[in-house]
Design a protein around this motif. Structure first.
Motif, PDB file in Angstrom:
ATOM      1  N   ASP A  23    -130.611 -50.709  83.251  1.00  0.00           N
ATOM      2  CA  ASP A  23    -129.919 -51.291  81.863  1.00  0.00           C
ATOM      3  C   ASP A  23    -129.334 -52.504  82.593  1.00  0.00           C
ATOM      4  N   ARG A  24    -129.333 -53.620  81.701  1.00  0.00           N
ATOM      5  CA  ARG A  24    -128.622 -55.140  82.088  1.00  0.00           C
ATOM      6  C   ARG A  24    -127.072 -54.921  82.106  1.00  0.00           C
ATOM      7  N   GLY A  25    -126.750 -54.296  81.269  1.00  0.00           N
ATOM      8  CA  GLY A  25    -125.217 -54.180  81.051  1.00  0.00           C
ATOM      9  C   GLY A  25    -124.784 -53.327  82.337  1.00  0.00           C
ATOM     10  N   ASP A  30    -124.019 -57.653  81.179  1.00  0.00           N
ATOM     11  CA  ASP A  30    -124.760 -58.522  80.322  1.00  0.00           C
ATOM     12  C   ASP A  30    -124.809 -57.502  79.102  1.00  0.00           C
ATOM     13  N   ASN A  31    -123.419 -57.597  78.450  1.00  0.00           N
ATOM     14  CA  ASN A  31    -123.262 -56.679  77.017  1.00  0.00           C
ATOM     15  C   ASN A  31    -122.117 -57.270  76.512  1.00  0.00           C
ATOM     16  N   ILE A  62    -127.423 -62.296  72.416  1.00  0.00           N
ATOM     17  CA  ILE A  62    -128.034 -60.714  72.366  1.00  0.00           C
ATOM     18  C   ILE A  62    -128.327 -60.426  71.067  1.00  0.00           C
ATOM     19  N   VAL A  92    -121.042 -50.444  72.493  1.00  0.00           N
ATOM     20  CA  VAL A  92    -121.424 -51.298  73.402  1.00  0.00           C
ATOM     21  C   VAL A  92    -122.954 -51.743  73.130  1.00  0.00           C
ATOM     22  N   THR A  94    -126.078 -53.696  74.872  1.00  0.00           N
ATOM     23  CA  THR A  94    -126.725 -54.487  75.988  1.00  0.00           C
ATOM     24  C   THR A  94    -128.018 -55.302  75.779  1.00  0.00           C
ATOM     25  N   ARG A  95    -128.258 -56.210  76.668  1.00  0.00           N
ATOM     26  CA  ARG A  95    -129.432 -57.008  76.371  1.00  0.00           C
ATOM     27  C   ARG A  95    -130.815 -55.948  76.579  1.00  0.00           C
ATOM     28  N   PRO A 109    -132.564 -54.226  73.031  1.00  0.00           N
ATOM     29  CA  PRO A 109    -131.260 -53.923  73.178  1.00  0.00           C
ATOM     30  C   PRO A 109    -131.139 -52.417  73.361  1.00  0.00           C
ATOM     31  N   THR A 148    -117.008 -59.415  76.151  1.00  0.00           N
ATOM     32  CA  THR A 148    -118.004 -58.820  77.167  1.00  0.00           C
ATOM     33  C   THR A 148    -117.450 -57.891  78.085  1.00  0.00           C
TER      34      THR A 148
END
Length: 302
Positions: A23-25, A30-31, A62, A92, A94-95, A109, A148
């Motif tokens: 997960d990018r977050g 990245d969230n 996003i 939250v 995330t991308r 996402p 963010t």
């Protein structure tokens, strides 16, 4: 731990909830996110929070494929499941997943919603006020910022401030203008004879425009109590004798000290206490009963 967490609609206990390791977050921060507070089954300022979430999403590109109605329904379902008088809700987005910094493909996402008992403030801070240590934030950008998940600088600064005997950090920008605390906005109150000034830093100084900050401004304005959004420089701190922080979960917290400058926000005739009562009355109207903000317990019916 009490409470529940929903990951893309899958509800689990906090101990059992899982997110993808890619997960990018998690990998890059990245969230975007929002924090809500609920008393009983009532979420305060739900729509303004969702509106700000979408502004943050637009700023960072996003996508949010869920409607406000879908997000509201899921939040409401979680708070009705969590048996606690005051609830902390964190939404939250995330991308999605991806190991590369740049993600050319269409993102998918992930959505995570926390619903947990809200943390209580210490009795010492409530009775005496919070102590703030100034720190210059060279990374501050002019204008309202997005919400963010990148808090590493604040975490490091907060750790250092606590080692020096302070409770929180008060950020300034490169021009020595006050901005905000680590997770709260600030209001300062000054007296000049019979005149009282209530001031809060503007968006252009570089801060997150808090939902509770906006609510306080609206309440004061509707009560015909002057409040000013203006640049506040560090060399002005000494002329203020009261102040408070405000945020969604903490509510209004009096300030006892900024660096070596002492404030008197908790004295008997403090202006802060009048503002606090004004805010408490609004909360009671929204919830349907008067609450102890710190515990969430009902104090009396209205």
């Amino acid at each position: 731990m009490e409470g529940f967490i929903s990951v893309n609609g899958q509800i689990s206990s906090p101990e059992d909830a899982q997110i993808p390791v890619l997960d990018r977050g998690f990998l890059f921060g990245d969230n975007i996110f929002e924090v809500f507070v609920a008393f009983g089954n009532t979420v305060l300022d739900l729509k303004p929070h969702l509106d700000r979430l979408r502004r943050s999403a637009e700023m960072h590109r996003i996508p949010i494929p869920w409607s406000d109605e879908e997000l509201s329904f899921e939040i409401q379902s979680l708070i009705e499941t969590t048996n606690h008088p005051k609830k902390y809700i964190r939404l939250v987005i995330t991308r999605g997943e991806g190991i590369a910094l740049y993600q050319p493909e269409e993102p998918s996402p992930n959505k995570v919603i926390f619903c947990l008992p809200a943390r209580q403030e210490s009795e010492e801070i409530l009775s005496k006020g919070i102590k703030l240590k100034r720190r210059q934030a060279n990374f501050v950008e002019r204008g309202a910022t997005a919400k963010t998940g990148n808090y590493i600088r604040s975490i490091t600064a907060l750790e250092q401030a606590k080692q020096e005997g302070f409770d929180d950090v008060l950020w300034t920008n490169g021009d020595q203008e006050l901005t905000e605390a680590t997770t709260s906005n600030i209001f300062l109150i000054g007296r000049e004879g019979d005149l009282i000034e209530i001031a809060t830093p503007p968006a252009n100084s570089g801060l997150l425009l808090g939902i509770t900050r906006s609510r306080i401004i609206d309440l004061l304005t509707n009560a015909k109590i002057p409040v000013t959004e203006r640049v506040i420089s560090t060399d002005e701190i000494a002329r203020f004798d009261e102040g408070f922080l405000c945020s969604t979960v903490r509510g209004l917290v009096p300030i006892q000290q900024i660096d070596k400058h002492r404030l008197h926000s908790t004295r008997t005739n403090a202006v802060f206490k009048h503002i606090q009562r004004l805010f408490s009355t609004w909360v009671a109207t929204e919830v349907g009963y008067r609450v102890n903000w710190n515990t969430g317990e009902k104090v009396e019916d209205i």
